[in-house]
Design a protein around this motif. Structure first.
Motif, PDB file in Angstrom:
ATOM      1  N   SER A 127     -72.532  18.603  -4.770  1.00 39.60           N
ATOM      2  CA  SER A 127     -71.322  19.169  -4.163  1.00 39.60           C
ATOM      3  C   SER A 127     -70.065  18.409  -4.565  1.00 39.60           C
ATOM      4  N   GLY A 128     -70.227  17.412  -5.440  1.00 33.39           N
ATOM      5  CA  GLY A 128     -69.049  16.791  -6.031  1.00 33.39           C
ATOM      6  C   GLY A 128     -68.576  15.497  -5.412  1.00 33.39           C
ATOM      7  N   ILE A 129     -69.391  14.843  -4.577  1.00 31.64           N
ATOM      8  CA  ILE A 129     -69.003  13.556  -3.999  1.00 31.64           C
ATOM      9  C   ILE A 129     -70.141  12.558  -4.172  1.00 31.64           C
ATOM     10  N   SER A 130     -69.846  11.291  -3.895  1.00 33.37           N
ATOM     11  CA  SER A 130     -70.854  10.247  -4.040  1.00 33.37           C
ATOM     12  C   SER A 130     -71.843  10.280  -2.884  1.00 33.37           C
ATOM     13  N   LEU A 131     -72.997   9.622  -3.077  1.00 33.09           N
ATOM     14  CA  LEU A 131     -73.986   9.528  -2.009  1.00 33.09           C
ATOM     15  C   LEU A 131     -73.399   8.866  -0.770  1.00 33.09           C
ATOM     16  N   ARG A 132     -72.561   7.852  -0.992  1.00 35.05           N
ATOM     17  CA  ARG A 132     -71.952   7.133   0.136  1.00 35.05           C
ATOM     18  C   ARG A 132     -71.072   8.063   0.967  1.00 35.05           C
ATOM     19  N   LYS A 133     -70.257   8.866   0.306  1.00 33.90           N
ATOM     20  CA  LYS A 133     -69.401   9.796   1.032  1.00 33.90           C
ATOM     21  C   LYS A 133     -70.218  10.905   1.692  1.00 33.90           C
ATOM     22  N   GLY A 134     -71.317  11.286   1.063  1.00 33.07           N
ATOM     23  CA  GLY A 134     -72.195  12.251   1.691  1.00 33.07           C
ATOM     24  C   GLY A 134     -72.800  11.709   2.971  1.00 33.07           C
ATOM     25  N   LEU A 135     -73.223  10.444   2.935  1.00 33.46           N
ATOM     26  CA  LEU A 135     -73.775   9.800   4.136  1.00 33.46           C
ATOM     27  C   LEU A 135     -72.716   9.722   5.232  1.00 33.46           C
ATOM     28  N   LEU A 136     -71.502   9.330   4.872  1.00 37.28           N
ATOM     29  CA  LEU A 136     -70.431   9.212   5.864  1.00 37.28           C
ATOM     30  C   LEU A 136     -70.058  10.577   6.447  1.00 37.28           C
ATOM     31  N   SER A 137     -70.160  11.630   5.635  1.00 36.65           N
ATOM     32  CA  SER A 137     -69.907  12.975   6.149  1.00 36.65           C
ATOM     33  C   SER A 137     -70.919  13.340   7.226  1.00 36.65           C
ATOM     34  N   GLY A 138     -72.183  12.963   7.003  1.00 40.04           N
ATOM     35  CA  GLY A 138     -73.212  13.224   8.007  1.00 40.04           C
ATOM     36  C   GLY A 138     -72.975  12.453   9.286  1.00 40.04           C
ATOM     37  N   VAL A 139     -72.572  11.195   9.176  1.00 43.42           N
ATOM     38  CA  VAL A 139     -72.273  10.372  10.356  1.00 43.42           C
ATOM     39  C   VAL A 139     -71.106  10.983  11.134  1.00 43.42           C
ATOM     40  N   GLY A 140     -70.116  11.511  10.402  1.00 43.84           N
ATOM     41  CA  GLY A 140     -68.948  12.102  11.049  1.00 43.84           C
ATOM     42  C   GLY A 140     -69.256  13.343  11.851  1.00 43.84           C
ATOM     43  N   LEU A 141     -70.421  13.956  11.633  1.00 44.11           N
ATOM     44  CA  LEU A 141     -70.809  15.160  12.381  1.00 44.11           C
ATOM     45  C   LEU A 141     -71.473  14.824  13.714  1.00 44.11           C
ATOM     46  N   ALA A 142     -71.454  13.557  14.114  1.00 47.83           N
ATOM     47  CA  ALA A 142     -72.182  13.110  15.309  1.00 47.83           C
ATOM     48  C   ALA A 142     -71.760  13.800  16.606  1.00 47.83           C
ATOM     49  N   PRO A 143     -70.456  13.991  16.882  1.00 52.31           N
ATOM     50  CA  PRO A 143     -70.100  14.568  18.193  1.00 52.31           C
ATOM     51  C   PRO A 143     -70.721  15.940  18.406  1.00 52.31           C
ATOM     52  N   VAL A 144     -71.239  16.152  19.602  1.00 54.51           N
ATOM     53  CA  VAL A 144     -71.837  17.447  19.930  1.00 54.51           C
ATOM     54  C   VAL A 144     -70.896  18.193  20.853  1.00 54.51           C
ATOM     55  N   SER A 145     -70.855  19.510  20.727  1.00 54.62           N
ATOM     56  CA  SER A 145     -69.916  20.320  21.497  1.00 54.62           C
ATOM     57  C   SER A 145     -70.406  20.492  22.926  1.00 54.62           C
ATOM     58  N   VAL A 146     -69.747  19.818  23.853  1.00 49.32           N
ATOM     59  CA  VAL A 146     -70.167  19.896  25.251  1.00 49.32           C
ATOM     60  C   VAL A 146     -69.907  21.282  25.829  1.00 49.32           C
ATOM     61  N   PHE A 147     -68.981  22.032  25.241  1.00 46.09           N
ATOM     62  CA  PHE A 147     -68.709  23.350  25.794  1.00 46.09           C
ATOM     63  C   PHE A 147     -69.849  24.326  25.534  1.00 46.09           C
ATOM     64  N   LEU A 148     -70.683  24.032  24.544  1.00 46.47           N
ATOM     65  CA  LEU A 148     -71.876  24.862  24.392  1.00 46.47           C
ATOM     66  C   LEU A 148     -72.821  24.670  25.566  1.00 46.47           C
ATOM     67  N   LEU A 149     -72.738  23.495  26.219  1.00 43.69           N
ATOM     68  CA  LEU A 149     -73.581  23.280  27.397  1.00 43.69           C
ATOM     69  C   LEU A 149     -73.182  24.189  28.552  1.00 43.69           C
TER      70      LEU A 149
END
Length: 398
Positions: A325-347
């Motif tokens: 997808s055009g980025i380094s493995l490190r940036k890919g890992l950081l992108s995954g970490v950045g997705l951590a917050p979960v949407s409480v409004f779905l609850l």
């Protein structure tokens, strides 16, 4: 004595919101923690300590304010989504689809392994797919971050959140069809849900088409765009709330159409200025206050397992697909970490299964526990990911 109790109850929420704002500002200034994490922790702690005076779901004005705040953030979030970028680099969209699917499968099989029913496992997996648009956008704006990781976190969050909403609705309709003795009634309920979703999208599209025309007619687009959009979101959310439509779908559609109409928000007006800042405090205090301590404690152990599986799945996929997808493995890992917050409004969607007579189980409480943990810790992980990617002004200067 009764009158005094009523007055205390009426004063409680404004005081809690003001205290949360003060603590959030202090925590951000001294400890560099995300303000929204402290807002959420304050709301959860005080509502569970003072349940007599603070009942969030019974306070209709507070629910409406929280929905308006959510609508403002979702509008700005949708406005930041560049569909053309997804077409130019389809691997970003592929990453979002694969990441959502792997997360769904991981949580589903863990829930089955724990002994949950198939239906409950499906519902848990659907809700666990999503990341929080509100938390992600707030952290990016607060840190003034920009770059590949920031944009991927935004777009991947949009993809997995939309998929989570539709998956949840489909699974819930399937359950109604299976358990209802009256097939005609079940079909009518399912059709009503689908029509409400469609009407929500249409309402957002209509607002997105009409408002730029109004601003253009006034001849002051550059000056009044943000204020006009803020009033439009408030009216749209209030209309959706009063008519039983989905404010989430309506404001997302509004933001996407508004971007296509080329009416831009000024840089200095991110978060909709002072109004947005105030309503953001209300939103995150309210969201965490809907979580009960007893449910969090009952589902804590399984909640940790679901948290690890959910976040691990996202990191694994974004890292593995990073090179193509055009980025380094490190940036890919950081992108995954950045997705951590979960949407409480779905609850808040949990009210729908209860209305259909579904019994809440330990697995459901585990989702509540995971949501609280990621409502507090998730924004911190997103902030750390942006720092590590050197996409904040302080890190770029080094």
């Amino acid at each position: 004595m009764t009158e005094f109790s009523i007055n205390v109850s009426e004063m409680a929420w404004p005081c809690i919101i003001a205290l949360a704002w003060l603590l959030g500002d202090m925590g951000h200034r001294w400890l560099r923690l995300p303000r929204i994490s402290i807002y959420a922790l304050t709301g959860f702690a005080l509502v569970n300590l003072l349940p007599t005076y603070l009942s969030p779901l019974d306070n209709h004005s507070l629910v409406l304010l929280a929905n308006i705040a959510f609508g403002l953030i979702l509008f700005e979030f949708a406005y930041r989504i560049n569909l053309r970028w997804l077409s130019l680099n389809p691997w970003v969209a592929v990453t979002g689809l694969v990441e959502s699917g792997v997360t769904f499968a991981a949580v589903y099989f863990v829930a089955l392994w724990h002994g949950s029913s198939q239906l409950m496992s499906l519902l848990l997996a659907a809700l666990a797919m999503s990341s929080s648009p509100t938390a992600v956008l707030r952290i990016i704006n607060e840190q003034r971050s920009s770059g590949q990781v920031s944009e991927r976190i935004l777009h991947l969050t949009a993809i997995n959140s939309v998929l989570a909403v539709f998956a949840f609705k489909i699974i819930l309709m399937y359950w109604v069809m299976q358990t209802s003795g009256d097939l005609l009634q079940a079909s009518a309920q399912s059709l009503h849900v689908m029509m409400a979703a469609l009407a929500s999208l249409v309402a957002g599209i209509v607002f997105g088409i009409l408002l730029p025309i109004v601003l253009s007619w006034r001849g002051r687009q550059a000056e009044d765009a943000t204020l006009g959009f803020a009033f439009a979101v408030i009216v749209l959310v209030s209309l959706s709330y009063a008519s039983g439509l989905s404010p989430v779908l309506a404001t997302l559609a509004f933001g996407l159409v508004a971007r296509h109409r080329r009416i831009s928000l000024g840089r200095t007006q991110r978060n909709f200025g002072v109004l947005g800042e105030l309503l953001t405090v209300v939103l995150f205090v309210f969201a965490a206050s809907t979580l009960a301590w007893q449910q969090v404690w009952a589902g804590a152990l399984l909640g940790v397992v679901l948290l690890v599986m959910r976040l691990g799945s996202k990191i694994l996929v974004t890292t593995a697909l990073a090179p193509v997808s055009g980025i380094s493995l490190r940036k890919g890992l950081l992108s995954g970490v950045g997705l951590a917050p979960v949407s409480v409004f779905l609850l808040l969607s949990l009210e729908q299964p209860r209305n259909f007579g579904m019994v809440m189980t330990e697995e459901w409480f585990a989702l509540v526990a995971m949501t609280l943990m990621l409502e507090v810790v998730g924004p911190v992980l997103t902030q750390l990911a942006l720092f590590a990617a050197k996409e904040t002004p302080e890190e770029r200067e080094e």
